[in-house]
Write an enzyme that holds these catalytic residues in place. Structure first.
Site, PDB file in Angstrom:
ATOM      1  N   HIS A   1       6.036   3.475   3.323  1.00  0.00           N
ATOM      2  CA  HIS A   1       6.333   4.817   2.810  1.00  0.00           C
ATOM      3  C   HIS A   1       7.526   5.464   3.505  1.00  0.00           C
ATOM      4  O   HIS A   1       7.983   6.530   3.060  1.00  0.00           O
ATOM      5  CB  HIS A   1       5.123   5.736   2.962  1.00  0.00           C
ATOM      6  CG  HIS A   1       3.970   5.383   2.078  1.00  0.00           C
ATOM      7  ND1 HIS A   1       4.098   5.175   0.723  1.00  0.00           N
ATOM      8  CD2 HIS A   1       2.646   5.184   2.367  1.00  0.00           C
ATOM      9  CE1 HIS A   1       2.920   4.867   0.208  1.00  0.00           C
ATOM     10  NE2 HIS A   1       2.026   4.859   1.181  1.00  0.00           N
TER      11      HIS A   1
ATOM     12  N   ASP B   1      -5.779  -1.897   0.647  1.00  0.00           N
ATOM     13  CA  ASP B   1      -6.477  -0.700   0.193  1.00  0.00           C
ATOM     14  C   ASP B   1      -6.699  -0.671  -1.312  1.00  0.00           C
ATOM     15  O   ASP B   1      -7.256   0.298  -1.841  1.00  0.00           O
ATOM     16  CB  ASP B   1      -5.773   0.579   0.660  1.00  0.00           C
ATOM     17  CG  ASP B   1      -4.263   0.513   0.548  1.00  0.00           C
ATOM     18  OD1 ASP B   1      -3.726  -0.474   0.000  1.00  0.00           O
ATOM     19  OD2 ASP B   1      -3.605   1.447   1.027  1.00  0.00           O
TER      20      ASP B   1
ATOM     21  N   ASP C   1      -0.011  -3.281  -1.954  1.00  0.00           N
ATOM     22  CA  ASP C   1      -0.746  -2.120  -1.461  1.00  0.00           C
ATOM     23  C   ASP C   1      -1.110  -1.222  -2.647  1.00  0.00           C
ATOM     24  O   ASP C   1      -0.382  -1.169  -3.643  1.00  0.00           O
ATOM     25  CB  ASP C   1       0.144  -1.358  -0.486  1.00  0.00           C
ATOM     26  CG  ASP C   1      -0.575  -0.272   0.293  1.00  0.00           C
ATOM     27  OD1 ASP C   1      -0.891  -0.503   1.469  1.00  0.00           O
ATOM     28  OD2 ASP C   1      -0.805   0.821  -0.280  1.00  0.00           O
TER      29      ASP C   1
ATOM     30  N   HIS D   1      -0.944   1.902  -2.849  1.00  0.00           N
ATOM     31  CA  HIS D   1       0.024   2.996  -2.966  1.00  0.00           C
ATOM     32  C   HIS D   1       1.419   2.422  -3.163  1.00  0.00           C
ATOM     33  O   HIS D   1       1.779   1.413  -2.544  1.00  0.00           O
ATOM     34  CB  HIS D   1       0.014   3.860  -1.702  1.00  0.00           C
ATOM     35  CG  HIS D   1      -1.327   4.442  -1.381  1.00  0.00           C
ATOM     36  ND1 HIS D   1      -2.198   3.847  -0.479  1.00  0.00           N
ATOM     37  CD2 HIS D   1      -1.949   5.547  -1.849  1.00  0.00           C
ATOM     38  CE1 HIS D   1      -3.302   4.581  -0.402  1.00  0.00           C
ATOM     39  NE2 HIS D   1      -3.180   5.603  -1.227  1.00  0.00           N
TER      40      HIS D   1
END
Length: 309
Positions: free
Chosen positions: A122, A243, A159, A161
């Site tokens: 991120h 995740d 991931d 996200h």
């Protein structure tokens, strides 16, 4: 030749506030899950500043150094916190990723897993966010290209996200193909399918909440794996976030360990076809400790088996 596992205890000194999902116990879960595997265990070095400067301006480095606390925590945003041990952890995270690339491209390993925290995907050019400070995988990709002279590097991010930071750091470089599957809508709100980079080198595949392993595999087969074959990478880098597991508390996809093993095998097949089996994987998310450990073990087990094949 064994899979290389790169880590360092400094990653345990990045301490987040009580109740924060990106906690020290994540690394304990991964370490316990991998402790009985026959791996080549290597210590993550501190990164060279020049490697970080491949993607982040010096002002970003200096801002983090100024923000680092002598005690307690400093909050850079609602999710992203620094403790006294954070700087060492993030510099070793980059160093581990770069060391993995050097070992794989130098012929000392066929593949590697970098088990460090905090995650990195991120972190944008000048913005730490989403638990992340430096773009570890993006830095590793640039290092492979600029230092080792490769012409094409692929990054696959599964991931849950979207890796907005990685995309921000590589979307203007046609030598890098960035492929991301991620739940949408979900934090950070980026990763639309029409975000394609300067040379159609960004492949975003948003997945609806509730997507299970069958849906994930269809998305990979329909959108990501064909583009990787067309791109013919000389190295595959993986942002290995776990995740997307059904047990994870921060999102709503329904993957299980077998799905992570499946995509790892698919990426290894592509690596065998185009880049002499060379794969470097870096840990990203995963916040249910039991699921994280089991998923990381499933992922690394496939990497290890490919070194014997």
């Amino acid at each position: 030749m064994k899979t290389v596992l790169i880590t360092h205890p400094d990653c345990l000194d990045h301490v987040t506030p009580p109740g924060h999902p990106e906690q020290v116990a994540r690394m304990d879960a991964v370490a316990q899950a991998l402790q009985d595997m026959d791996l080549n265990r290597v210590t993550a070095p501190m990164a060279a500043e020049d490697d970080v400067l491949r993607v982040h301006p010096r002002s970003h480095l200096e801002a983090l150094r100024r923000a680092a606390p002598a005690e307690g925590w400093v909050s850079l945003d609602a999710d992203t916190h620094m403790s006294p041990g954070t700087l060492a952890a993030i510099w070793r995270g980059v160093g581990g990723a770069v060391r993995a690339v050097d070992m794989v491209l130098g012929g000392d390993a066929q593949n590697a897993f970098v088990a460090m925290r905090p995650p990195g995907h991120h972190a944008e050019k000048t913005t730490p966010m989403g638990f992340c400070f430096f773009g570890n995988v993006a830095i590793a990709a640039k290092h492979a290209l600029d230092h080792h002279g490769l012409g094409r590097v692929a990054i696959v991010d599964f991931d849950v996200h979207h890796g907005n930071g990685t995309q921000d750091l590589v979307e203007d470089d046609p030598r890098i193909l960035f492929c991301s599957t991620h739940q949408s809508p979900l934090y950070p709100g980026t990763g639309r399918a029409d975000e394609t980079g300067v040379a159609d080198n960004v492949i975003n595949v948003p997945l609806a909440e509730g997507t299970d392993g069958a849906g994930f595999r269809r998305a990979m087969n329909d959108h990501v794996l064909p583009r990787l074959r067309d791109f013919k990478p000389e190295l595959i880098l993986v942002s290995a976030g776990f995740d997307a597991h059904a047990a994870d508390p921060l999102a709503g996809l329904e993957l299980v360990e077998d799905d992570f093993a499946w995509i790892t095998a698919q990426l290894c097949d592509l690596a065998d076809a185009f880049c002499a089996g060379r794969v470097v994987s870096c840990l990203e998310g995963g916040y249910d400790l039991t699921a994280l450990g089991a998923s990381a073990a499933a992922h690394v087990k496939v990497l290890r088996e490919r070194c014997d094949g």
